[in-house]
Motif scaffolding. Structure first.
Motif, PDB file in Angstrom:
ATOM      1  N   PHE A  27      12.362  28.779  16.524  1.00 28.21           N
ATOM      2  CA  PHE A  27      11.392  27.976  15.778  1.00 28.21           C
ATOM      3  C   PHE A  27      11.782  27.762  14.310  1.00 28.21           C
ATOM      4  N   TRP A  28      12.746  28.476  13.813  1.00 33.68           N
ATOM      5  CA  TRP A  28      13.033  28.482  12.377  1.00 33.68           C
ATOM      6  C   TRP A  28      14.284  27.689  12.044  1.00 33.68           C
ATOM      7  N   THR A  29      14.262  27.056  10.873  1.00 37.45           N
ATOM      8  CA  THR A  29      15.441  26.370  10.362  1.00 37.45           C
ATOM      9  C   THR A  29      15.771  26.933   8.985  1.00 37.45           C
ATOM     10  N   LEU A  39      11.002  23.099  -4.002  1.00 37.22           N
ATOM     11  CA  LEU A  39      10.604  23.303  -2.620  1.00 37.22           C
ATOM     12  C   LEU A  39       9.349  22.485  -2.330  1.00 37.22           C
ATOM     13  N   LEU A  40       8.500  22.373  -3.340  1.00 37.11           N
ATOM     14  CA  LEU A  40       7.239  21.640  -3.208  1.00 37.11           C
ATOM     15  C   LEU A  40       6.868  21.072  -4.566  1.00 37.11           C
ATOM     16  N   ARG A  41       6.333  19.862  -4.555  1.00 42.90           N
ATOM     17  CA  ARG A  41       5.861  19.232  -5.791  1.00 42.90           C
ATOM     18  C   ARG A  41       4.370  18.954  -5.685  1.00 42.90           C
ATOM     19  N   ASN A  42       3.717  19.062  -6.817  1.00 40.70           N
ATOM     20  CA  ASN A  42       2.299  18.736  -6.931  1.00 40.70           C
ATOM     21  C   ASN A  42       2.059  17.356  -6.320  1.00 40.70           C
ATOM     22  N   GLY A  43       1.061  17.271  -5.430  1.00 37.59           N
ATOM     23  CA  GLY A  43       0.737  15.997  -4.789  1.00 37.59           C
ATOM     24  C   GLY A  43       1.342  15.828  -3.407  1.00 37.59           C
ATOM     25  N   ASP A  44       2.398  16.592  -3.094  1.00 35.62           N
ATOM     26  CA  ASP A  44       3.000  16.542  -1.756  1.00 35.62           C
ATOM     27  C   ASP A  44       2.271  17.515  -0.830  1.00 35.62           C
ATOM     28  N   VAL A  45       2.320  17.250   0.452  1.00 35.25           N
ATOM     29  CA  VAL A  45       1.759  18.176   1.437  1.00 35.25           C
ATOM     30  C   VAL A  45       2.811  19.242   1.745  1.00 35.25           C
ATOM     31  N   CYS A  46       2.384  20.492   1.768  1.00 37.22           N
ATOM     32  CA  CYS A  46       3.277  21.600   2.118  1.00 37.22           C
ATOM     33  C   CYS A  46       3.466  21.590   3.633  1.00 37.22           C
ATOM     34  N   ARG A  47       4.585  21.084   4.084  1.00 39.07           N
ATOM     35  CA  ARG A  47       4.850  20.912   5.517  1.00 39.07           C
ATOM     36  C   ARG A  47       5.410  22.166   6.177  1.00 39.07           C
ATOM     37  N   TYR A  48       5.914  23.125   5.359  1.00 40.83           N
ATOM     38  CA  TYR A  48       6.600  24.292   5.898  1.00 40.83           C
ATOM     39  C   TYR A  48       6.060  25.583   5.320  1.00 40.83           C
ATOM     40  N   ASP A  49       6.051  26.613   6.168  1.00 40.83           N
ATOM     41  CA  ASP A  49       5.880  27.972   5.698  1.00 40.83           C
ATOM     42  C   ASP A  49       7.291  28.466   5.432  1.00 40.83           C
ATOM     43  N   ASN A  50       7.492  29.159   4.316  1.00 40.36           N
ATOM     44  CA  ASN A  50       8.834  29.490   3.855  1.00 40.36           C
ATOM     45  C   ASN A  50       9.001  30.977   3.623  1.00 40.36           C
ATOM     46  N   TYR A  51       9.974  31.557   4.314  1.00 40.62           N
ATOM     47  CA  TYR A  51      10.333  32.951   4.121  1.00 40.62           C
ATOM     48  C   TYR A  51      11.602  32.980   3.271  1.00 40.62           C
ATOM     49  N   VAL A  52      11.593  33.780   2.208  1.00 48.59           N
ATOM     50  CA  VAL A  52      12.733  33.851   1.297  1.00 48.59           C
ATOM     51  C   VAL A  52      13.719  34.901   1.820  1.00 48.59           C
ATOM     52  N   PHE A  87      -0.629  24.053   3.228  1.00 51.39           N
ATOM     53  CA  PHE A  87      -0.007  24.239   4.538  1.00 51.39           C
ATOM     54  C   PHE A  87      -1.054  24.338   5.648  1.00 51.39           C
ATOM     55  N   SER A  88      -2.054  25.179   5.460  1.00 46.93           N
ATOM     56  CA  SER A  88      -3.023  25.411   6.535  1.00 46.93           C
ATOM     57  C   SER A  88      -3.944  24.219   6.769  1.00 46.93           C
ATOM     58  N   TYR A 110       4.404  23.074  10.210  1.00 43.28           N
ATOM     59  CA  TYR A 110       3.028  23.397  10.554  1.00 43.28           C
ATOM     60  C   TYR A 110       2.792  23.381  12.067  1.00 43.28           C
ATOM     61  N   HIS A 111       3.217  22.340  12.747  1.00 36.03           N
ATOM     62  CA  HIS A 111       2.961  22.219  14.185  1.00 36.03           C
ATOM     63  C   HIS A 111       3.735  23.269  14.979  1.00 36.03           C
ATOM     64  N   SER A 112       4.958  23.547  14.575  1.00 36.56           N
ATOM     65  CA  SER A 112       5.738  24.597  15.231  1.00 36.56           C
ATOM     66  C   SER A 112       5.111  25.966  14.994  1.00 36.56           C
ATOM     67  N   PHE A 113       4.578  26.161  13.812  1.00 37.69           N
ATOM     68  CA  PHE A 113       3.912  27.427  13.493  1.00 37.69           C
ATOM     69  C   PHE A 113       2.735  27.653  14.443  1.00 37.69           C
ATOM     70  N   GLN A 114       1.940  26.613  14.667  1.00 40.74           N
ATOM     71  CA  GLN A 114       0.797  26.728  15.581  1.00 40.74           C
ATOM     72  C   GLN A 114       1.276  27.042  17.000  1.00 40.74           C
ATOM     73  N   LYS A 115       2.349  26.397  17.450  1.00 44.49           N
ATOM     74  CA  LYS A 115       2.901  26.661  18.789  1.00 44.49           C
ATOM     75  C   LYS A 115       3.437  28.091  18.886  1.00 44.49           C
ATOM     76  N   LEU A 116       4.096  28.546  17.812  1.00 42.56           N
ATOM     77  CA  LEU A 116       4.655  29.899  17.795  1.00 42.56           C
ATOM     78  C   LEU A 116       3.555  30.942  17.977  1.00 42.56           C
ATOM     79  N   LEU A 117       2.425  30.760  17.310  1.00 42.21           N
ATOM     80  CA  LEU A 117       1.325  31.714  17.425  1.00 42.21           C
ATOM     81  C   LEU A 117       0.733  31.735  18.837  1.00 42.21           C
ATOM     82  N   VAL A 118       0.780  30.622  19.522  1.00 44.31           N
ATOM     83  CA  VAL A 118       0.311  30.579  20.914  1.00 44.31           C
ATOM     84  C   VAL A 118       1.305  31.295  21.822  1.00 44.31           C
TER      85      VAL A 118
END
Length: 194
Positions: A27-29, A39-52, A87-88, A110-118
């Motif tokens: 699931f991860w890239t 990684l993210l700019r004000n006004g953009d939608v946070c499309r990814y959860d990010n692990y450093v 993100f949520s 986001y959508h992959s995250f929801q599938k991963l939790l299932v």
């Protein structure tokens, strides 16, 4: 593999079977940011959860009254860097996330995250525990900002986050703590002479 660092982090909280680990990894890239990249700019939608995996990021907003950069948090190795609200809810972010040095991330949309939790339900527990830790740190920050003086907040930051304090410029720490960089300089001089 980069995912091994994240698997190790998860294994502190939940145990995954070998099959679940294979599913999880799919699931991860990987994404690499150079110093100064956003990684993210004000006004953009946070499309990814990010692990450093490695590196250093700052999350900040620009104060509309004085134009100053206000630091919300830092993320280093083995931490997360995401606008949780954006993100949520898949809505526009109100802040920015920028690399302070070359940073390697693992991302899940986001959508992959929801599938991963299932597919792997015990990951709900892992992410709940991560969020609880984040909320505890946030509560502590609010309380400390309300009841402790600047000196106490600064020394608590150094003690609590030595890995961040050693990598981040003093003026950014000052912004995070809501104090001036000059005040930190005076504290450091005072401590050296003590």
């Amino acid at each position: 593999m980069k995912e091994d660092a994240l698997i190790k982090n998860i294994s502190k909280y939940v145990t995954l079977t070998p099959e679940e680990i294979l599913i999880f990894k799919s699931f991860w890239t990987e994404k690499t940011l150079e110093k100064g990249d956003y990684l993210l700019r004000n006004g953009d939608v946070c499309r990814y959860d990010n692990y450093v995996v490695s590196g250093l990021l700052k999350a900040f907003y620009i104060n509309s009254e004085n134009g100053n950069e206000e630091i919300l948090y830092f993320s280093i190795d083995d931490w997360w860097a995401t606008d949780l609200d954006s993100f949520s809810r898949q809505k526009a972010s109100i802040y920015n996330i920028q690399a302070l040095e070359k940073t390697i991330l693992l991302q899940i949309n986001y959508h992959s995250f929801q599938k991963l939790l299932v597919k792997i339900p015990q990951l709900e527990r892992y992410f709940r525990l991560i969020l609880e830790g984040y909320l505890v740190a946030l509560q502590k920050r609010i309380i400390y900002n309300n009841i402790y003086d600047a000196e106490h907040r600064y020394f608590d930051f150094l003690e609590t986050y030595p890995n961040i304090a050693s990598k981040v410029p003093q003026y950014l720490i000052a912004s995070y703590l809501g104090i001036s960089a000059e005040f930190i300089s005076r504290l450091r001089k005072k401590n050296k002479s003590s």
